[in-house]
Design a protein around this motif. Structure first.
Motif, PDB file in Angstrom:
ATOM      1  N   UNK A 148       0.847  -1.279   0.099  1.00 13.93           N
ATOM      2  CA  UNK A 148       0.107   0.053   0.060  1.00 13.93           C
ATOM      3  C   UNK A 148       0.926   1.276   0.059  1.00 13.93           C
ATOM      4  N   UNK A 149       1.922   1.505   0.906  1.00 11.43           N
ATOM      5  CA  UNK A 149       2.574   2.613   0.885  1.00 11.43           C
ATOM      6  C   UNK A 149       3.415   3.143  -0.632  1.00 11.43           C
ATOM      7  N   UNK A 150       3.838   1.811  -1.367  1.00 10.33           N
ATOM      8  CA  UNK A 150       4.378   2.003  -2.468  1.00 10.33           C
ATOM      9  C   UNK A 150       3.504   2.381  -3.572  1.00 10.33           C
ATOM     10  N   UNK A 151       2.401   2.038  -3.263  1.00  8.89           N
ATOM     11  CA  UNK A 151       1.200   2.508  -4.318  1.00  8.89           C
ATOM     12  C   UNK A 151       0.727   3.944  -4.197  1.00  8.89           C
ATOM     13  N   UNK A 152       0.079   4.138  -3.057  1.00  3.49           N
ATOM     14  CA  UNK A 152      -0.428   5.347  -2.787  1.00  3.49           C
ATOM     15  C   UNK A 152       0.405   6.450  -2.379  1.00  3.49           C
ATOM     16  N   UNK A 153       1.650   5.938  -1.678  1.00  2.77           N
ATOM     17  CA  UNK A 153       2.500   6.851  -1.361  1.00  2.77           C
ATOM     18  C   UNK A 153       3.190   7.805  -2.252  1.00  2.77           C
ATOM     19  N   UNK A 154       3.369   7.513  -3.356  1.00  2.00           N
ATOM     20  CA  UNK A 154       4.043   8.377  -4.373  1.00  2.00           C
ATOM     21  C   UNK A 154       3.060   9.412  -4.822  1.00  2.00           C
ATOM     22  N   UNK A 155       1.519   8.900  -4.896  1.00  4.43           N
ATOM     23  CA  UNK A 155       0.638   9.676  -5.529  1.00  4.43           C
ATOM     24  C   UNK A 155       0.503  10.990  -4.201  1.00  4.43           C
ATOM     25  N   UNK A 156       0.491  10.420  -3.148  1.00  2.00           N
ATOM     26  CA  UNK A 156       0.376  11.324  -2.110  1.00  2.00           C
ATOM     27  C   UNK A 156       1.292  12.292  -2.013  1.00  2.00           C
ATOM     28  N   UNK A 157       2.621  11.985  -2.096  1.00  2.21           N
ATOM     29  CA  UNK A 157       3.913  12.710  -2.055  1.00  2.21           C
ATOM     30  C   UNK A 157       3.828  13.814  -3.284  1.00  2.21           C
TER      31      UNK A 157
ATOM     32  N   UNK B   2       1.273  15.083  -4.606  1.00  2.00           N
ATOM     33  CA  UNK B   2       0.269  16.020  -4.517  1.00  2.00           C
ATOM     34  C   UNK B   2       0.841  16.933  -3.682  1.00  2.00           C
ATOM     35  N   UNK B   3       1.587  16.450  -2.754  1.00  2.00           N
ATOM     36  CA  UNK B   3       2.123  17.524  -1.574  1.00  2.00           C
ATOM     37  C   UNK B   3       3.033  18.434  -2.333  1.00  2.00           C
ATOM     38  N   UNK B   4       3.895  18.051  -3.067  1.00  2.00           N
ATOM     39  CA  UNK B   4       5.100  18.645  -3.694  1.00  2.00           C
ATOM     40  C   UNK B   4       4.272  19.557  -4.919  1.00  2.00           C
ATOM     41  N   UNK B   5       3.469  19.027  -5.597  1.00  2.00           N
ATOM     42  CA  UNK B   5       2.738  19.975  -6.784  1.00  2.00           C
ATOM     43  C   UNK B   5       2.113  21.330  -5.960  1.00  2.00           C
ATOM     44  N   UNK B   6       1.545  21.131  -4.617  1.00  2.00           N
ATOM     45  CA  UNK B   6       0.913  22.092  -4.092  1.00  2.00           C
ATOM     46  C   UNK B   6       1.838  23.042  -3.333  1.00  2.00           C
TER      47      UNK B   6
END
Length: 571
Positions: free
Chosen positions: A284-293, A295-299
């Motif tokens: 789970x962290x490998x799949x959803x973690x990069x999306x989460x990261x 989004x934070x960086x883009x914002x």
């Protein structure tokens, strides 16, 4: 500056990365959604030449700068051929340039070199076995953890959770970073002629950079519940996979990348294939973690991510749905009679006050695994691959697990040693009554896949198979409570005030006061050093107030690494 750490710690992600890269051969359904990072290192230009941006080596800078390490620029060509294994000189060049590339992508500087050592797979298995049955403390943990995974209907009574997790990870690990040793270890079947996959090297170098910037041995990155650890890994492993994916995209386009022979580091024998339910939980962290990261960086850029890394999420729900919603507190009173009781609540190795929080990601894995392995009418198992974000690998978003507000699973036992019997009480809280009913109804359909029968009193009995037991499943508004034991009488003894035919006052007084500061509670329970579980280790009362899934469950090493979820942090 080198750092030492009071406790050996091996990040869960180092293990899961290897699983993502190599275990798909044993699990074809998961291979369909392989991350682009899995192919990093197999691409280079057809004629072997460098790209336009791959210039001749520039002069070394007068001082260390981002994008230059050990004499190599990030876009510099290196003379490395892994077809006959890596020499010491080739390894140095390979690692140095990879460090420069991680710096370039992360926009941050390494403070010191990162050593890379090589061990055999047999040595890895020996180090990660964690001791035998003679270790009473570890045996107690295993029995406790067995109930957590049995409660998730992922590991049944015929297989211990430690064995299932070991079979899933032990033959698949390619490498890991140890914050206590400040080094990367590569696991290989050919130590005299080792090869290293680009993805493995880059991923573990990101962990080394994290350790130098944040100190991964800090209690912020330790936790004691399953969901808490998955949440923390949402940023720890999420960043590593985010950088790894961006690295892979440049291979063959902007950068020349070292070819990795197909036979490199592969898992080789030893035990059965992976348990896909365990595997999906770990991933789970490998799949959803990069999306989460991303989004934070883009914002907010890397500064915003730096702030989030120092204050990581507290539940997998926050990572899956990119939300700041905090878990709802749960009160629990032990009512066991006739010898039934919870495990010791002051033992920091046994979760949070003797309970675990499995969280939304694990609940999704439960329903997915049951659909795939037992054809349970829970979720469409193919929905796992329905993703839309380029950084996303698997989809953990499903109706029966959505709306999770918190959960606590309390393992129970009666007796000692080989004669002991086990059960559990699993309390789940949901955002709305509709969410609770969705989970409740899906859970009952899952039981139907195991030929469950309902007694006249309203209990459920699974007559045989790995999950054969008695159950009481009750819906009370936004709460679903599940009680498990070997027989109906045992279920009654574990939760005597819970009548299946009525709504009991003890279950409706759920401690769901919205004024409770779950974030403050989580921060106060974010782990602890030796002898301190951060949750009031001196709490010996019969009533425990548990404030959210703020713990995590730091994955630890007995020697160098322990196989993923097979153990909590060793004290």
């Amino acid at each position: 500056m080198r750092r030492s750490a009071p406790h050996p710690l091996s990040r869960l992600g180092a293990l899961v990365l290897a699983l993502a890269l190599v275990c798909t051969a044993a699990a074809p359904p998961l291979a369909a959604a392989a991350s682009p990072a899995a192919d990093a290192g197999t691409d280079r230009l057809a004629d072997g030449s460098a790209t336009a941006s791959q210039q001749e080596a520039r002069p070394d800078p007068e001082s260390d700068v981002i994008g230059w390490e050990g004499g190599y620029w990030h876009n510099e060509s290196i003379d490395v051929d892994q077809s006959d294994g890596l020499s010491d000189e080739e390894l140095d060049a390979y690692v140095s340039r990879a460090m420069a590339r991680v710096e370039y992508l992360r926009e941050a500087e390494f403070d010191s070199d990162v050593p890379v050592s090589i061990i055999t797979r047999e040595e890895y298995r020996n180090r990660s076995s964690g001791g035998g049955s003679g270790d009473a403390s570890r045996t107690e943990f295993n029995r406790w953890n067995d109930q957590v995974w049995e409660g998730l209907f992922i590991v049944g009574e015929s297989t211990g959770s430690g064995d299932a997790i070991g079979q899933t990870t032990g033959s698949s690990v390619l490498g890991f970073y140890s914050p206590t040793r400040d080094e990367i270890t590569i696991v290989t079947d050919s130590p005299d002629s080792p090869t290293i996959d680009n993805a493995t090297l880059v991923h573990e170098l990101v962990h080394a950079l994290q350790d130098q910037r944040y100190d991964l041995t800090n209690e912020t990155y330790r936790a004691s519940t399953q969901d808490g650890d998955l949440a923390i890994d949402g940023v720890v492993e999420g960043e590593a996979n985010y950088i790894e994916t961006n690295y892979a995209r440049r291979c063959g386009a902007e950068w020349e990348c070292v070819d990795t022979p197909q036979a490199s580091g592969g898992g080789g024998g030893g035990g059965g294939g992976p348990n896909l339910g365990v595997l999906l939980t770990l991933l789970n962290p490998y799949s959803d973690g990069p999306v989460y990261v991303n989004e934070i960086i883009e914002e907010g850029g890397w500064d915003a991510f730096d702030e989030r890394f120092r204050n990581p999420p507290v539940s997998s729900k926050q990572v899956i749905h990119r939300t700041d919603a905090t878990p709802r507190p749960i009160e629990f009173t032990d009512e066991g009679t006739n010898g039934w009781s919870t495990f010791p609540r002051d033992n920091p190795r046994l979760g949070q006050n003797g309970s675990d929080t499995v969280g939304e990601a694990s609940i999704y894995a439960m329903f997915w695994y049951q659909a795939r392995e037992y054809q349970a009418d829970t979720i469409d198992s193919n929905s796992l691959f329905q993703t839309s974000d380029p950084y996303d690998t698997y989809n953990y978003d499903a109706e029966p697990s959505n709306g999770w507000a918190n959960d606590r699973l309390f393992p129970y036992r009666n007796g000692e040693g080989d004669d002991a019997e086990y059960g559990y009480v699993w309390i789940t809280e949901w955002d709305t009554e509709a969410d609770a009913r969705e989970f409740h109804d899906t859970y009952l359909r899952m039981l139907e896949a195991h030929d469950v029968r309902e007694t006249d009193e309203g209990y459920y009995v699974v007559p045989d198979g790995p999950f054969a037991d008695a159950f009481l499943v009750r819906l009370d508004g936004e709460r679903v409570t599940i009680v498990n034991g070997p027989t109906v009488d045992d279920v009654r003894d574990i939760r005597p005030t819970m009548d299946p035919a009525e709504t009991g006052a003890d279950e409706t007084e759920s401690g769901t006061d919205a004024t409770a500061t779950a974030t403050d509670t989580a921060a106060g329970e974010a782990g602890g050093d030796s002898g301190d579980n951060g949750a009031g280790g001196d709490d010996t009362s019969d009533t425990t107030e548990v404030g959210g899934a703020g713990f995590g469950f730091g994955v630890a090493a007995v020697a160098v690494a322990i196989a993923g979820l097979s153990a909590r942090r060793r004290r």
